[in-house]
Design an enzyme around this catalytic site. Structure first.
Site, PDB file in Angstrom:
ATOM      1  N   MET A   1       0.792  -1.168   0.000  1.00  0.00           N
ATOM      2  CA  MET A   1       0.000   0.000   0.000  1.00  0.00           C
ATOM      3  C   MET A   1       0.857   1.263   0.000  1.00  0.00           C
ATOM      4  SD  MET A   1      -1.916  -2.559   0.381  1.00  0.00           S
ATOM      5  CE  MET A   1      -0.752  -3.512   1.312  1.00  0.00           C
ATOM      6  N   PRO A   2       2.033   1.170  -0.588  1.00  0.00           N
ATOM      7  CA  PRO A   2       2.860   2.388  -0.620  1.00  0.00           C
ATOM      8  C   PRO A   2       2.262   3.488  -1.488  1.00  0.00           C
ATOM      9  CG  PRO A   2       4.207   0.447  -0.996  1.00  0.00           C
ATOM     10  CD  PRO A   2       2.771   0.017  -1.084  1.00  0.00           C
ATOM     11  N   PHE A   3       2.553   4.700  -1.081  1.00  0.00           N
ATOM     12  CA  PHE A   3       2.188   5.888  -1.844  1.00  0.00           C
ATOM     13  C   PHE A   3       3.484   6.621  -2.134  1.00  0.00           C
ATOM     14  CE2 PHE A   3       1.158  10.510  -1.542  1.00  0.00           C
ATOM     15  CZ  PHE A   3       0.555  10.621  -2.782  1.00  0.00           C
ATOM     16  N   THR A  72       5.569   6.464   1.324  1.00  0.00           N
ATOM     17  CA  THR A  72       4.881   6.209   2.589  1.00  0.00           C
ATOM     18  C   THR A  72       4.279   4.818   2.489  1.00  0.00           C
ATOM     19  OG1 THR A  72       4.347   8.548   2.821  1.00  0.00           O
ATOM     20  CG2 THR A  72       3.096   7.001   4.180  1.00  0.00           C
TER      21      THR A  72
END
Length: 139
Positions: A1-3, A72
């Site tokens: 779920m990295p941004f 993130t």
């Protein structure tokens, strides 16, 4: 779920930006156990004077092709995984779009699962079975 937030100076072509985006995502899939469909990125292009960086601090020399990648993540990664991500990202970016490894800076930050909402006003990563759903596995 990295941004991923990707910052660089203005003036690169759409093909360059696509190659940049693709390389970063590929490195996350290969080293961070990220589902291939989990792709959330923002590319910020800055005017000269809006992206300020030291040309030699702890690496370099850096050129005007400098790219700052801020990731993130929704769960912590081991140092081994982060190191693999750093290496793989630099390697892929060197291949395409031709970015020098000295011009790649990466910062990885973590957050709690309940700090993410992927839509619908829900904190999906707090729901039972969310990891299987994220990977496309039936629950």
């Amino acid at each position: 779920m990295p941004f991923a937030r990707i910052s660089l100076l203005k003036g690169k072509s759409q093909d360059y930006l696509s190659a940049l985006s693709d390389a970063i995502h590929t490195a996350m899939v290969e080293t961070f156990n990220v589902p291939s469909a989990d792709r959330f990125q923002v590319i910020h292009q800055h005017e000269p004077g809006e992206l300020i960086f030291d040309r030699n601090y702890l690496a370099g020399p850096r050129s005007d092709d400098f790219v700052l990648i801020s990731i993130t993540t929704g769960k912590p990664r081991t140092q081994e995984m982060r190191n693999a991500f750093f290496r793989r990202t630099a390697e892929l970016l060197q291949r395409s779009p031709g970015l020098r490894p000295e011009d790649v800076m990466i910062v990885v930050s973590t957050s709690e699962p309940g700090e993410w909402s992927f839509g619908g006003g829900l904190a999906q990563m707090t729901e039972p079975g969310w990891e299987a759903r994220a990977m496309g596995t039936p629950t």
